[in-house]
Design a protein around this motif. Sequence first.
Motif, PDB file in Angstrom:
ATOM      1  N   GLU A  75       0.851  -1.185   0.000  1.00  0.00           N
ATOM      2  CA  GLU A  75       0.000   0.000   0.000  1.00  0.00           C
ATOM      3  C   GLU A  75       0.890   1.239   0.000  1.00  0.00           C
ATOM      4  O   GLU A  75       2.107   1.152   0.196  1.00  0.00           O
ATOM      5  CB  GLU A  75      -0.922   0.006   1.220  1.00  0.00           C
ATOM      6  N   ILE A  76       0.251   2.413  -0.211  1.00  0.00           N
ATOM      7  CA  ILE A  76       1.009   3.674  -0.240  1.00  0.00           C
ATOM      8  C   ILE A  76       1.342   4.110   1.178  1.00  0.00           C
ATOM      9  O   ILE A  76       0.509   4.032   2.081  1.00  0.00           O
ATOM     10  CB  ILE A  76       0.206   4.764  -0.966  1.00  0.00           C
ATOM     11  N   GLY A  77       2.546   4.612   1.367  1.00  0.00           N
ATOM     12  CA  GLY A  77       2.929   5.119   2.671  1.00  0.00           C
ATOM     13  C   GLY A  77       4.183   4.476   3.200  1.00  0.00           C
ATOM     14  O   GLY A  77       4.810   3.645   2.547  1.00  0.00           O
ATOM     15  N   GLY A  78       4.574   4.883   4.417  1.00  0.00           N
ATOM     16  CA  GLY A  78       5.783   4.360   5.036  1.00  0.00           C
ATOM     17  C   GLY A  78       6.109   5.151   6.295  1.00  0.00           C
ATOM     18  O   GLY A  78       5.248   5.824   6.877  1.00  0.00           O
ATOM     19  N   GLY A  79       7.355   5.081   6.753  1.00  0.00           N
ATOM     20  CA  GLY A  79       7.732   5.801   7.957  1.00  0.00           C
ATOM     21  C   GLY A  79       9.109   5.391   8.422  1.00  0.00           C
ATOM     22  O   GLY A  79       9.952   4.957   7.624  1.00  0.00           O
ATOM     23  N   ILE A  80       9.308   5.488   9.747  1.00  0.00           N
ATOM     24  CA  ILE A  80      10.601   5.175  10.348  1.00  0.00           C
ATOM     25  C   ILE A  80      10.417   3.997  11.289  1.00  0.00           C
ATOM     26  O   ILE A  80       9.426   3.906  12.023  1.00  0.00           O
ATOM     27  CB  ILE A  80      11.157   6.394  11.112  1.00  0.00           C
ATOM     28  N   VAL A  81      11.379   3.070  11.261  1.00  0.00           N
ATOM     29  CA  VAL A  81      11.308   1.907  12.132  1.00  0.00           C
ATOM     30  C   VAL A  81      11.466   2.354  13.577  1.00  0.00           C
ATOM     31  O   VAL A  81      12.497   2.934  13.966  1.00  0.00           O
ATOM     32  CB  VAL A  81      12.398   0.871  11.761  1.00  0.00           C
ATOM     33  N   ALA A  82      10.391   2.102  14.400  1.00  0.00           N
ATOM     34  CA  ALA A  82      10.418   2.497  15.803  1.00  0.00           C
ATOM     35  C   ALA A  82      10.786   1.329  16.698  1.00  0.00           C
ATOM     36  O   ALA A  82      11.195   1.533  17.853  1.00  0.00           O
ATOM     37  CB  ALA A  82       9.064   3.068  16.216  1.00  0.00           C
ATOM     38  N   GLY A  83      10.637   0.113  16.233  1.00  0.00           N
ATOM     39  CA  GLY A  83      10.974  -1.043  17.057  1.00  0.00           C
ATOM     40  C   GLY A  83      10.460  -2.323  16.372  1.00  0.00           C
ATOM     41  O   GLY A  83       9.969  -2.311  15.244  1.00  0.00           O
ATOM     42  N   PHE A  84      10.556  -3.418  17.143  1.00  0.00           N
ATOM     43  CA  PHE A  84      10.163  -4.723  16.599  1.00  0.00           C
ATOM     44  C   PHE A  84       9.306  -5.461  17.606  1.00  0.00           C
ATOM     45  O   PHE A  84       9.445  -5.279  18.827  1.00  0.00           O
ATOM     46  CB  PHE A  84      11.394  -5.568  16.262  1.00  0.00           C
ATOM     47  N   GLN A  85       8.402  -6.297  17.125  1.00  0.00           N
ATOM     48  CA  GLN A  85       7.632  -7.208  17.955  1.00  0.00           C
ATOM     49  C   GLN A  85       7.930  -8.635  17.474  1.00  0.00           C
ATOM     50  O   GLN A  85       7.385  -9.084  16.457  1.00  0.00           O
ATOM     51  CB  GLN A  85       6.124  -6.926  17.838  1.00  0.00           C
ATOM     52  N   GLY A  86       8.804  -9.272  18.197  1.00  0.00           N
ATOM     53  CA  GLY A  86       9.211 -10.591  17.763  1.00  0.00           C
ATOM     54  C   GLY A  86      10.111 -10.502  16.519  1.00  0.00           C
ATOM     55  O   GLY A  86      10.668  -9.453  16.186  1.00  0.00           O
ATOM     56  N   LYS A  87      10.209 -11.606  15.814  1.00  0.00           N
ATOM     57  CA  LYS A  87      11.104 -11.659  14.656  1.00  0.00           C
ATOM     58  C   LYS A  87      10.441 -11.184  13.376  1.00  0.00           C
ATOM     59  O   LYS A  87      11.119 -10.738  12.452  1.00  0.00           O
ATOM     60  CB  LYS A  87      11.594 -13.101  14.435  1.00  0.00           C
ATOM     61  N   ASP A  88       9.104 -11.259  13.306  1.00  0.00           N
ATOM     62  CA  ASP A  88       8.432 -11.033  12.030  1.00  0.00           C
ATOM     63  C   ASP A  88       7.694  -9.704  11.930  1.00  0.00           C
ATOM     64  O   ASP A  88       7.225  -9.331  10.864  1.00  0.00           O
ATOM     65  CB  ASP A  88       7.431 -12.167  11.764  1.00  0.00           C
TER      66      ASP A  88
END
Length: 351
Positions: free
Chosen positions: A12-25
């Motif tokens: 889909e259109i859009g995106g951002g900055i990686v703020a963190g992770f929940q588990g490996k996936d």
Amino acid sequence: MKKGDKVRFLSEIGGGIVAGFQGKDIVLVEDEDGFQIPVRVNDVVVVENDDYHVNPIAPEPKSHEEKDYDPADRPVTFRAEPEERKGGDALSVYLAFIPVDPREMTRTKFEAYLVNDSNYYVAYSYLASEGANWSMRSVGEIEPNTKLFIEEFDKEGLGTLERVAVQLMAYKRGKSFMLKPTVDVQLRIDTVKFYKLHTFQENDFFEEPALLYTVIENDQPSRPLVIDAKKLRQEMARKASNDVGPQVVRPARKQVKDEPVVVDLHAGELLDTTAGLTAADILNYQLDVFRKKMDEYKNHHGAKLIFIHGKGEGVLRHAIIHELDYRYKGCRYQDASFREYGYGATQVTIK
């Protein structure tokens, strides 16, 4: 991918900055409004700028072939080498004819095959005579210990097969072999035999009865149609020198110059059986024999031909007279001698 990376959504259109992770996936992507959106790691891609408004990359649709692909559908490219058999290194090749419908011998078509009864590959050419020239009817290769269909022909095509030639060159692949001489054999085909069911015999190569002509057998080519006069004289001289004992000389029968050629057109003389044949079938066959004999002697000026047709209802006689009046206008005809041939015979004189 790590915290602080700029990413874009793939689906889909859009995106951002990686703020963190929940588990490996699962990755948490913070958009422009500060909301953290959980997204599967496989659904985002790291980018070098802030332009997230790019149309999502749709996965390429699978082609119909890829969608229905089955490894079992792949074409077979491997071909096992033909197995050799004991005694198969002697070259034997036959020309075979088979009726398509043996129950209708006067109407059936015929199939022609070449049979390679040896361990050699054979390159062949199959030709038919056209007077002094030849025409190619089939050319190709026969694998070891196999038979190959070469053509189908009908009743009208029989007339072109009275004299045929078969040329062969034998070899093996991927191994050494004994060199075989090339073969060039001419055969005279008796086309009258094609209308007689007993002509086609049981054999080792076909489930159906077949008429076989030997091209070469056990490395011995069929006797050539054209006789070498020099060899003939040598053979006659050799035979004469080997003869022992007194020779009894018998006077040869004197050839009468004007002796007529007698052709018996009775169905019983021409055909082994008339089972399954209509009166029209028999009449057409009798007329074919009549025409072939007339064509054979058309250049023998003064020759006399006696056609024995019988008295009966006169159907065959009237058909012959019609042929003479329209097809062979230059020939004279009359009733043949009653004393020698009875009432049912016509004498034709070639002009």
